[in-house]
Motif scaffolding. Sequence first.
Motif, PDB file in Angstrom:
ATOM      1  N   UNK A 246     -37.184  24.020 -13.200  1.00  0.00           N
ATOM      2  CA  UNK A 246     -38.223  23.730 -12.213  1.00  0.00           C
ATOM      3  C   UNK A 246     -38.689  24.982 -11.449  1.00  0.00           C
ATOM      4  N   UNK A 247     -37.753  25.786 -10.892  1.00  0.00           N
ATOM      5  CA  UNK A 247     -38.216  26.998 -10.209  1.00  0.00           C
ATOM      6  C   UNK A 247     -39.007  27.898 -11.142  1.00  0.00           C
TER       7      UNK A 247
ATOM      8  N   UNK B 166     -42.516  26.528 -11.347  1.00  0.00           N
ATOM      9  CA  UNK B 166     -43.320  26.796 -10.135  1.00  0.00           C
ATOM     10  C   UNK B 166     -43.727  28.261 -10.110  1.00  0.00           C
TER      11      UNK B 166
ATOM     12  N   UNK C  50     -46.381  28.966 -12.498  1.00  0.00           N
ATOM     13  CA  UNK C  50     -47.629  28.376 -12.012  1.00  0.00           C
ATOM     14  C   UNK C  50     -48.292  29.304 -11.016  1.00  0.00           C
ATOM     15  N   UNK C  51     -47.466  29.877 -10.146  1.00  0.00           N
ATOM     16  CA  UNK C  51     -48.026  30.785  -9.138  1.00  0.00           C
ATOM     17  C   UNK C  51     -48.522  32.070  -9.774  1.00  0.00           C
TER      18      UNK C  51
ATOM     19  N   UNK D 196     -43.732  24.272 -17.728  1.00  0.00           N
ATOM     20  CA  UNK D 196     -43.902  22.923 -17.186  1.00  0.00           C
ATOM     21  C   UNK D 196     -43.413  21.874 -18.163  1.00  0.00           C
TER      22      UNK D 196
ATOM     23  N   UNK E  43     -32.296  14.724 -10.443  1.00  0.00           N
ATOM     24  CA  UNK E  43     -32.489  15.102  -9.047  1.00  0.00           C
ATOM     25  C   UNK E  43     -33.508  14.173  -8.396  1.00  0.00           C
ATOM     26  N   UNK E  44     -34.608  13.934  -9.093  1.00  0.00           N
ATOM     27  CA  UNK E  44     -35.654  13.057  -8.559  1.00  0.00           C
ATOM     28  C   UNK E  44     -35.094  11.661  -8.301  1.00  0.00           C
TER      29      UNK E  44
ATOM     30  N   UNK F 269     -43.762  10.161 -10.188  1.00  0.00           N
ATOM     31  CA  UNK F 269     -43.779  11.540  -9.690  1.00  0.00           C
ATOM     32  C   UNK F 269     -43.964  12.510 -10.849  1.00  0.00           C
TER      33      UNK F 269
ATOM     34  N   UNK G  57     -47.172  14.844 -11.025  1.00  0.00           N
ATOM     35  CA  UNK G  57     -47.049  16.305 -11.026  1.00  0.00           C
ATOM     36  C   UNK G  57     -47.695  16.854 -12.287  1.00  0.00           C
TER      37      UNK G  57
ATOM     38  N   UNK H 136     -51.426  16.836 -11.796  1.00  0.00           N
ATOM     39  CA  UNK H 136     -51.869  17.857 -10.848  1.00  0.00           C
ATOM     40  C   UNK H 136     -51.811  19.236 -11.496  1.00  0.00           C
ATOM     41  N   UNK H 137     -50.693  19.484 -12.167  1.00  0.00           N
ATOM     42  CA  UNK H 137     -50.523  20.783 -12.812  1.00  0.00           C
ATOM     43  C   UNK H 137     -51.578  20.967 -13.897  1.00  0.00           C
TER      44      UNK H 137
ATOM     45  N   UNK I 182     -54.608  26.786  -7.666  1.00  0.00           N
ATOM     46  CA  UNK I 182     -53.244  26.944  -8.147  1.00  0.00           C
ATOM     47  C   UNK I 182     -52.313  27.332  -7.005  1.00  0.00           C
TER      48      UNK I 182
ATOM     49  N   UNK J 218     -51.767  24.595  -4.256  1.00  0.00           N
ATOM     50  CA  UNK J 218     -50.817  23.542  -4.620  1.00  0.00           C
ATOM     51  C   UNK J 218     -49.471  23.818  -3.951  1.00  0.00           C
TER      52      UNK J 218
ATOM     53  N   UNK K  48     -46.446  32.636  -0.606  1.00  0.00           N
ATOM     54  CA  UNK K  48     -47.555  33.529  -0.937  1.00  0.00           C
ATOM     55  C   UNK K  48     -48.049  34.271   0.288  1.00  0.00           C
TER      56      UNK K  48
ATOM     57  N   UNK L 234     -42.786   8.199  -1.181  1.00  0.00           N
ATOM     58  CA  UNK L 234     -43.165   8.695  -2.487  1.00  0.00           C
ATOM     59  C   UNK L 234     -43.797  10.080  -2.390  1.00  0.00           C
TER      60      UNK L 234
ATOM     61  N   UNK M 110     -41.309  12.665  -1.712  1.00  0.00           N
ATOM     62  CA  UNK M 110     -40.522  13.016  -2.894  1.00  0.00           C
ATOM     63  C   UNK M 110     -41.223  14.118  -3.692  1.00  0.00           C
ATOM     64  N   UNK M 111     -42.516  13.923  -3.900  1.00  0.00           N
ATOM     65  CA  UNK M 111     -43.277  14.913  -4.673  1.00  0.00           C
ATOM     66  C   UNK M 111     -43.340  16.241  -3.924  1.00  0.00           C
TER      67      UNK M 111
ATOM     68  N   UNK N 179     -41.781  20.137  -5.092  1.00  0.00           N
ATOM     69  CA  UNK N 179     -42.420  21.456  -5.095  1.00  0.00           C
ATOM     70  C   UNK N 179     -41.720  22.402  -4.119  1.00  0.00           C
TER      71      UNK N 179
ATOM     72  N   UNK O 216     -38.311  23.908  -4.998  1.00  0.00           N
ATOM     73  CA  UNK O 216     -38.215  24.788  -6.160  1.00  0.00           C
ATOM     74  C   UNK O 216     -39.171  25.960  -6.096  1.00  0.00           C
ATOM     75  N   UNK O 217     -39.797  26.118  -4.944  1.00  0.00           N
ATOM     76  CA  UNK O 217     -40.733  27.235  -4.808  1.00  0.00           C
ATOM     77  C   UNK O 217     -39.952  28.494  -4.436  1.00  0.00           C
ATOM     78  N   UNK O 218     -40.511  29.664  -4.704  1.00  0.00           N
ATOM     79  CA  UNK O 218     -39.868  30.906  -4.270  1.00  0.00           C
ATOM     80  C   UNK O 218     -39.763  30.914  -2.744  1.00  0.00           C
TER      81      UNK O 218
END
Lengths: 492, 112, 819
Positions: free
Chosen positions: A275-276, A279, A282-283, A299, A311-312, A329, A333, A336-337, B2, B5, B50, B71, B74-75, B79, B82-84
């Motif tokens: 997952x990381x 992400x 993606x960035x 992804x 985890x979810x 979810x 996701x 969206x992605x 992007x 998000x 960022x 919900x 959760x989403x 994100x 798990x983001x930097x």
Amino acid sequence: MALVYIVLFRLHRKAIDARRLDRTWRFFSWSVIAGLAAGGLITFAVMFVALLVAIGLWWFAIPFAMYLFLPAFEPLLARHLYAPLGLAQLAYWSARADTTKDPEGYALAVAARVCAQRRTGKAEAFVIARRDKRKPLGDAEVVATAFLAAGRGDADTARVLLRSTHALVEVHPRVRELAGEWLAVDAAARGAWRELHEDALATRWPASPLTFFLEGVAARKLGVPHAPRSPEMIARWLLAPNRRATRKLRALVYIAPPLPVVAVPVARDVRGAAMPRAVEAHLALSGTPGALAAAVGAWDQALGDPDVRAWLARRALELDAPLGAVERALRDVATAVTDDLVRAADAARLGAPASRGLVGDALAHRLRHGRLDDLEAAFSRWEGRRTSGQVLPAIDEWREFIALRTAYEDACRAGGTDLRRLAFPHAYRCTNRMAVWLWNARDELPLAHAMHRWLLREALAVGDAEAIDLCTRNARLGVNTRLGRIEPDLTK
Amino acid sequence: MTAERVADNPFFVLGVSPEASRIEVEREAQKLLGMLELGFEAARAYPTPLGDRPRTAEAVRAAVAALRDPYQRLVAELWARHAPPVRGGAATPEAAAGEAPVVTRRALGWCP
Amino acid sequence: MADPNPPVTPLYVGIDLGTTNSAAAVFDGERVSVVRNAQSATVTPSVVRLDKQGRITVGTRARRFLEQDPSNTAAEFKRLMGTGQGIAFPAAGTTKKPEELSAEVLKALRQDIFDQLGVNIERAVISVPALFELPQSAATSEAARLAGFARVELLQEPIASALAAGWRADGDGAGSWLVFDLGGGTFDASLLETRDGLLRVVGHDGDNFLGGRDFDWAITEHLAAQLSVVPRRNEPGHAGALRALRLAAEDAKIELSRNERAQVTLANPLRIDDQDVEVDLELDRATVERLCAPFVDRALDVSLRLLATHGLGAGKLAKVVLVGGPTVMPMVRARVAARLDAALAEGHDPMTLVAQGAALYAATAGLDGRAHATAAPTGRQIWLQYPAVSSDLTPHVVGKFIGANPPTKIRFARADGGWTSGDASVAPDGTFLTSVTLLPRRACTFAIEATGADGKRVETSPPALTIVQGLTIGDPPLSRTLGVALANGMVQTYLERGAPLPARRTFTHYTVETIAKGSEGSVLRIPIVQGELSQANLCRLVGTLDIGGDAVTDTVPVGAAVEVTIELDRGGRLSARALVPLIGQVFEHVAHLLVPDASPEALEIAMRDLRRQLAELRTDAFRRGLASVIEKLDHVEGRLAEAEKDIDAAHGGDADAAQRARRALLDVDGTMADADLSRKWPQLEDSARNTAISASSTVGMHGTDAERSLLQEVLAAMEKARRDKDAPELERQMRLASRLSTAAFNRTSEAWEWYFADASSEIGKARDLPKANALVAEGKAAVERGDTTELRRVVKGLWALLPEDSEARKKGFDSGVRS
Ligand SMILES: Nc1ncnc2c1ncn2[C@@H]1O[C@H](COP(=O)(O)OP(=O)(O)OP(=O)(O)O)[C@@H](O)[C@H]1O
Ligand SMILES: [Mg+2]
């Protein structure tokens, strides 16, 4: 006396015309000849005027001087006097005095060129009025429109329009020269040396001294074999106007080593949990195929990863999320992605990378259908306007065609022959109807011809026998222009 | 889009950790709305992976509304967790656009 | 957020502007009380009468005239809000818009508040049905403005009910609630959840055309059937008699909520077809219950559907809150409790719960109803920000001293003396941030104690602040998803349902057609739609933003970017803006649309159309044995039958029934499109197979080598699309295959003879008949000569004269943008 003048005048015109078609050492020879002829013309004119003054006809001398000087010096005046001062009307009328075929077309371009440098509402209105009077639409009108756009600071539109003249059969050499010069200057200003060099190789536009010089700079910058050497560059520089502005460029040419090949950044291999990594990829999404492929792959892996799902599921329980939240979810996701990826791919005109999974499949599907749907809708709309009786000025029809053609070509480039084959029939049907209508009902022969030519090329590419047949017949028809009837040569 | 998000993630907008309880989220949002209304300098921007982003009252409202829904939370957590790591400072400048032009259209007499 | 300088005791006002009845309530931070009107009733009928002198009567006194003077007395105008339909008052010779009539009701309530509390109210919360669309909300805001309110916020009725029901609920009874609001004409079901003192809307559902009036009509018809002359609804001449009978039926129904039997007797005989008909009938509770049960069941179906979409079965609910007049009926209460298998929340007044909730919400929103007293401040002025109602026990207080040299320290002391904050330091720019501790379920007042640099007490203005601890709810949520219809018929969502208001969102679109400068005919349309479906034609158009050729400063070519921003304020008012960067112009004028008119004639045409489609779909589905499709169509059949009745009533002049029929037809359209889709795939597969077979044989016989190998590729792609169930791809590849086979077919000489025969058979439709006839003659000669080239020319000429199948692009509301 008059005979001498006419000979000199003809010589000057011939030299300039010949020079346009050339990009070799002969460019210089013709320049020298043109210069000598011009010198002769001046001498002649000065003598004649002096004579008139001497015999007391000085009031007669002024119009005569104008008449004699103008043809040779009109371009100079346009560049150094009319344009900086914004004298579009004057530029127009003095170019009108030109003796080439269809001087009005050239005059229109010159007047618009004034607007490109110094824009005034009055001048613009003047050019637009003159342009709209002319029918059918040819290269001069397109170039004039482009210059007007440039004057408003809309370089992108100007570039697209100027480039589009390449597809038109009506060729005013002097107009094209102006177009070529603008494109060369624009490319130089953007540092798009490769583009400039390719135009030069293909001799897409007749060269003015400035274009010639800038093309030399481009060749040097790119370090291509047979790039002009320093003495030649100096000669080109001397020939070109605006020497002060280009001095820096000339200096640069001496020291600038050929540009090193820039490596395309390769997507970083990020290790760690799925997952990381996704992400992060993606960035890091950019317009390169590598980055897109990396993101899609990451992804697909992350959203199919059992750890992520576990985890979810745990968090959904803790948060008391509704039933089915985990699946939803993952799906949301992915959507969206995919939205983001579609946008990135569209912006950079990329195809879908090969990756199977929630995101990879959706991306491939969306890119393909999204592009095809958009193309179909766009072409239908264009064509639908014809049946709904909404008639746009020819220049706007042309702009719309150019935009559609670009969209079509972009889509085909990203999607390959397979997509091209699917997109062609509809584009063909609509464009063909439009072209026939422009030809039959609106007498816009050059536009219609350009469309037929494009269709023919595409039909050949996808091997559609019926379309090839029809387009060949259509594209072979002679086109009446203001420069006379042109019998198209389909082998070119 | 992007970048948004991630940068618009409700947890970053509110500056709370993904572990925060519902009450903590509400409290923080209410505080931020008050600070924004009174023009507190400290509330004007929030750090993201960022770099800093401007914070608006609308964004805070939308963020807290999103985190109220289990919900959507959760989403958002998926994100944010798990983001930097977030960092302050100016946002990353766009990749430098090629070399500076050596000659301009204006100098060559082709520009207003 | 609270106001900087609240008066010492705030007064929060909530108004339930109902279809049948309206009510107002006030909340002072501790207690909610319902405002009584001059007749000392808690509800005021939403009825307005205008007499000859133009005098206006509202409420119970006006309601009395519904029978005597129906043409000058208006009721149920809320249902016409946002339609722009005028309501005529012949005696006074004027026409009033629905919002003007609503404004009269609001004025009356405002007066009642003044009479009871001596306060002139300027700000309030007004409740609206959960499924109100933007034009309807906008009309409500307009009504409030006309009634003299300076500021109002709109709140959805179910949220108000839940807030009121949950306000004093014991403990943090976490769990799901259902608010079952059956009103005069609308039914709303809302699923809510409270946790940690926070109320959240989980989901809505409902039926804008289901309520007490359906009961009334059912009873009326039952009564009418017993009369000596039976009045009919589609007969305009019978409207008066029916109205009188309906009022009597309603009274009887209400009476039967308490008693077992009721007498329906009219003082004056009815005049039907020039006969006097005496009315003296008896009605018992069982009959009424039998007549009304189907409507209750329909409401319950909707409720169960709502529960199911959120993964809840019957019996999983913590509580059901009943709201609205009809829920007073014992039968309704019993049926709801039984079918939902849940406890009913007791001790609430179903008629005023909405108004009470609205008043509580006014506190949450910090919307003090009192006009501002601008007394000169008597101390150091502070701007304060804190929640007027907080579910959190330790909320933050943020503040700022005005002016230079602010005090250095500040603290808050609770009035009951039980708690004092520590000294918070004030920054040099006057700002401070601290938190206070509340007592559960109480209004707490804190004295503000500021200390200057010299250690002396500084008086502040305001000197104190009050925070109520209790159930809260966030910003008012958007009730329906809002988006922009795109050229391909899809919707780009801007604001999701449930998004907190105010809200704003921007997206970039690209034009799909040229906007030619100066050309009036060329208009780029940006349609703004509301609805939950992704296909634009199934959503409601609520506004359009047009960029016309006459407004642009230069031609905008195809593919130009347009940045569209949509903004909604807290009252649900919509504004939109489009920026075209290419020409640097901004366009802002949004044409707000009204709920479309529904003329009975237009409805009938639509109905006939749907009936025909239905029949086609049904035969087809039967032939293929598609059980699921047939089931869907059965449901459609039922809806159509109901709509038919409404259209009948619309012929009799019932505008509301017309609106209801319009909505039903729209729904049916959506369902049919759905059914059509599930039917389409097998059909598509069939035709794909046929195309493949015919293309293989034609191309095999007449095609070139290149065409043959191409067809192989296309067939492979078709097979893949079929396996992936990818309908658009399959259709595309099919088109390609047919193209290949047409090209091959065209090489044969029969082809053109065949085309010629085909085209000549349609010659009646040709644009230029003489020319077409001439061509046909030429064609015949060419056939005889066997001249294929000539025949080809003739056929093409004929085609040019025949009408083309114009691809209807109406589905995307003629949108001029794509994503
Ligand atoms: N005691 C009662 N028993 C049965 N029905 C009643 C009773 N009191 C009122 N009604 C019916 O309730 C309906 C009005 O309900 P209510 O006042 O809740 O509607 P409303 O709030 O005005 O409408 P809406 O919520 O749709 O805007 C009327 O049809 C009326 O006949
Ligand atoms: Mg109600």
